[in-house]
Design a protein around this motif. Structure first.
Motif, PDB file in Angstrom:
ATOM      1  N   THR A  54       1.147  -1.024   0.517  1.00 61.40           N
ATOM      2  CA  THR A  54       0.398   0.197  -0.215  1.00 61.40           C
ATOM      3  C   THR A  54       1.233   1.317   0.306  1.00 61.40           C
ATOM      4  N   PRO A  55       1.934   1.588   0.710  1.00 60.35           N
ATOM      5  CA  PRO A  55       2.629   3.035   0.773  1.00 60.35           C
ATOM      6  C   PRO A  55       3.394   2.991  -0.190  1.00 60.35           C
ATOM      7  N   VAL A  56       4.047   2.090  -1.093  1.00 60.18           N
ATOM      8  CA  VAL A  56       4.248   2.085  -2.285  1.00 60.18           C
ATOM      9  C   VAL A  56       3.139   2.607  -3.417  1.00 60.18           C
ATOM     10  N   LEU A  57       1.984   1.801  -3.379  1.00 60.06           N
ATOM     11  CA  LEU A  57       0.772   2.733  -4.579  1.00 60.06           C
ATOM     12  C   LEU A  57       0.526   4.049  -4.261  1.00 60.06           C
ATOM     13  N   LEU A  58       0.092   4.421  -3.236  1.00 64.76           N
ATOM     14  CA  LEU A  58      -0.097   5.722  -1.677  1.00 64.76           C
ATOM     15  C   LEU A  58       1.090   6.672  -3.441  1.00 64.76           C
ATOM     16  N   SER A  59       2.456   6.217  -2.598  1.00 70.78           N
ATOM     17  CA  SER A  59       3.764   7.198  -3.375  1.00 70.78           C
ATOM     18  C   SER A  59       3.713   7.456  -4.839  1.00 70.78           C
ATOM     19  N   ALA A  60       3.399   6.693  -5.649  1.00 72.15           N
ATOM     20  CA  ALA A  60       3.168   5.958  -6.765  1.00 72.15           C
ATOM     21  C   ALA A  60       1.913   7.402  -6.970  1.00 72.15           C
ATOM     22  N   CYS A  61       0.903   7.038  -6.814  1.00 77.98           N
ATOM     23  CA  CYS A  61       0.238   8.556  -6.553  1.00 77.98           C
ATOM     24  C   CYS A  61      -0.211   9.352  -6.504  1.00 77.98           C
ATOM     25  N   SER A  62       0.684   9.744  -5.685  1.00 80.83           N
ATOM     26  CA  SER A  62       1.301  11.034  -5.291  1.00 80.83           C
ATOM     27  C   SER A  62       1.793  12.068  -5.752  1.00 80.83           C
ATOM     28  N   ALA A  63       3.090  11.354  -6.618  1.00 79.90           N
ATOM     29  CA  ALA A  63       4.163  11.956  -7.647  1.00 79.90           C
ATOM     30  C   ALA A  63       3.788  12.934  -8.134  1.00 79.90           C
ATOM     31  N   PRO A  64       4.630  14.167  -8.499  1.00 77.34           N
ATOM     32  CA  PRO A  64       3.729  15.667  -8.697  1.00 77.34           C
ATOM     33  C   PRO A  64       4.146  15.350 -10.780  1.00 77.34           C
ATOM     34  N   PRO A  65       3.687  15.439 -11.484  1.00 82.47           N
ATOM     35  CA  PRO A  65       3.812  15.698 -12.656  1.00 82.47           C
ATOM     36  C   PRO A  65       5.220  16.407 -12.964  1.00 82.47           C
ATOM     37  N   ARG A  66       5.901  15.573 -13.895  1.00 85.10           N
ATOM     38  CA  ARG A  66       6.923  16.276 -14.235  1.00 85.10           C
ATOM     39  C   ARG A  66       6.550  17.311 -15.670  1.00 85.10           C
ATOM     40  N   THR A  67       7.094  18.763 -15.394  1.00 80.94           N
ATOM     41  CA  THR A  67       6.959  19.902 -16.543  1.00 80.94           C
ATOM     42  C   THR A  67       8.731  19.944 -17.247  1.00 80.94           C
ATOM     43  N   PRO A  68       8.311  20.368 -17.963  1.00 82.15           N
ATOM     44  CA  PRO A  68       9.663  20.655 -19.576  1.00 82.15           C
ATOM     45  C   PRO A  68      10.049  21.626 -19.107  1.00 82.15           C
ATOM     46  N   PRO A  69      11.478  21.147 -18.845  1.00 80.29           N
ATOM     47  CA  PRO A  69      12.402  22.647 -18.559  1.00 80.29           C
ATOM     48  C   PRO A  69      12.290  23.691 -19.380  1.00 80.29           C
ATOM     49  N   ALA A  70      11.636  24.709 -19.081  1.00 84.96           N
ATOM     50  CA  ALA A  70      12.125  26.268 -19.956  1.00 84.96           C
ATOM     51  C   ALA A  70      13.483  26.258 -20.206  1.00 84.96           C
ATOM     52  N   PRO A  71      13.790  27.501 -21.312  1.00 89.74           N
ATOM     53  CA  PRO A  71      14.421  27.725 -21.714  1.00 89.74           C
ATOM     54  C   PRO A  71      14.978  28.578 -20.752  1.00 89.74           C
ATOM     55  N   PRO A  72      16.440  28.701 -20.399  1.00 90.17           N
ATOM     56  CA  PRO A  72      17.783  29.556 -19.407  1.00 90.17           C
ATOM     57  C   PRO A  72      17.233  31.030 -19.606  1.00 90.17           C
ATOM     58  N   ALA A  73      17.175  32.068 -18.894  1.00 87.81           N
ATOM     59  CA  ALA A  73      17.239  33.216 -18.965  1.00 87.81           C
ATOM     60  C   ALA A  73      18.124  33.552 -20.085  1.00 87.81           C
ATOM     61  N   GLY A  74      17.239  34.268 -21.429  1.00 89.02           N
ATOM     62  CA  GLY A  74      17.998  35.212 -21.786  1.00 89.02           C
ATOM     63  C   GLY A  74      18.232  33.898 -23.584  1.00 89.02           C
ATOM     64  N   LEU A  75      17.598  32.988 -23.406  1.00 89.77           N
ATOM     65  CA  LEU A  75      17.216  32.943 -24.438  1.00 89.77           C
ATOM     66  C   LEU A  75      15.907  32.185 -24.924  1.00 89.77           C
ATOM     67  N   ALA A  76      15.468  31.757 -26.075  1.00 88.91           N
ATOM     68  CA  ALA A  76      14.011  31.689 -26.635  1.00 88.91           C
ATOM     69  C   ALA A  76      13.849  30.577 -27.210  1.00 88.91           C
ATOM     70  N   TRP A  80      20.974  28.163 -30.106  1.00 84.00           N
ATOM     71  CA  TRP A  80      19.550  27.730 -31.106  1.00 84.00           C
ATOM     72  C   TRP A  80      18.703  26.481 -30.080  1.00 84.00           C
ATOM     73  N   LEU A  81      17.963  27.242 -29.596  1.00 85.95           N
ATOM     74  CA  LEU A  81      16.898  26.162 -29.368  1.00 85.95           C
ATOM     75  C   LEU A  81      15.760  25.884 -30.425  1.00 85.95           C
ATOM     76  N   PRO A  82      15.814  24.598 -30.378  1.00 86.63           N
ATOM     77  CA  PRO A  82      14.286  23.910 -31.372  1.00 86.63           C
ATOM     78  C   PRO A  82      12.982  24.874 -30.594  1.00 86.63           C
ATOM     79  N   ARG A  83      12.227  25.285 -31.752  1.00 85.18           N
ATOM     80  CA  ARG A  83      11.310  25.530 -31.503  1.00 85.18           C
ATOM     81  C   ARG A  83      10.017  25.046 -30.289  1.00 85.18           C
ATOM     82  N   GLU A  84      10.407  23.555 -29.928  1.00 85.96           N
ATOM     83  CA  GLU A  84       9.444  22.271 -29.290  1.00 85.96           C
ATOM     84  C   GLU A  84      10.276  22.784 -27.683  1.00 85.96           C
TER      85      GLU A  84
END
Length: 243
Positions: free
Chosen positions: A12-34, A51-55
């Motif tokens: 049960t603790p393993v299942l609860l831990s997996a369910c409570s993991a926060p969703p991952r978000t894509p890393p944003a470009p560093p400051a000054g880059l786009a 150059w950073l790809p458009r995506e």
């Protein structure tokens, strides 16, 4: 019942831990880059275009990295000179590379140093969403020399290289036998002779490596124009992965 109860208590603790993991978000470009733009940047005292790809910033998966090394004529303090040839020129003209592209500039009188490039690569990996297994490089003339030297000195840095009108030391290429090479040269090059490049490719093959050399008949030192127009070059580079 005792066995079933113990199973529930341990799972049960393993299942609860997996369910409570926060969703991952894509890393944003560093400051000054786009994303979708080629901009000047600086890390480890190295100045370069990036150059950073458009995506970039829209997906979690890491991106391949392409490092471009310019020739002797583009050294100095005017970063615009780096965009006169090769991938940074093509991106400036509107090509949307599906990778992170980094094009550093040397100061006047300097030559490409594997130690400096190794440090720069480490800094880029630390700051950007880069796949360490898919870092590749290309360079022309003095930058072609630089690519051979970098791969020999730090063979675990790069998954593949594409040197143009440059060559390395045939006595040292065995160290980079696991780095595939796709090389280019003109058969009328009077600035950087073709024969040493052939010797380098043959030595790498003899050491068990994988290497090809495209020779352009009637072409002098400017073999980079047809080389970087090769529709198979970029897909080949970006398909390489370190195992």
């Amino acid at each position: 019942m005792t066995i079933t109860r113990r199973q529930l208590l341990t799972t049960t603790p393993v299942l609860l831990s997996a369910c409570s993991a926060p969703p991952r978000t894509p890393p944003a470009p560093p400051a000054g880059l786009a994303a979708g733009e080629q901009r000047p940047w600086q890390l480890e005292d190295e100045r370069f275009w990036i150059w950073l790809p458009r995506e970039y910033g829209q997906r979690i998966e890491a991106w391949p990295l392409l490092v471009f090394l310019h020739g002797s004529g583009e050294r100095g303090t005017d970063l615009e000179k780096v965009k006169v040839h090769g991938p940074p020129k093509l991106v400036a003209q509107g090509s949307a590379y599906p990778c992170v592209l980094v094009s550093p500039q040397l100061e006047d009188g300097a030559r490409w140093d594997p130690e400096r490039l190794h440090r720069l690569l480490g800094a880029l990996k630390a700051r950007l969403n880069i796949d360490p297994r898919r870092c590749v490089g290309t360079g022309l003339s003095m930058g072609g020399f630089g690519m051979w030297q970098w791969a020999c000195a730090y063979p675990h840095d790069l998954a593949a290289i594409a040197p143009v009108c440059g060559f390395g030391d045939p006595a040292k290429v065995a160290a980079m036998r696991n780095v595939p090479v796709r090389a280019y040269h003109g058969d009328q090059d009077s600035v950087v002779p073709l024969a040493p490049h052939i010797a380098c490719v043959e030595a790498l093959r003899a050491a068990g490596g994988t290497a090809s050399l495209t020779v352009y008949p009637g072409v002098g030192h400017d073999s980079w124009t047809p080389a970087y127009q090769d529709p198979e070059l970029l897909p080949w580079l970006l398909s390489q992965r370190q195992t």
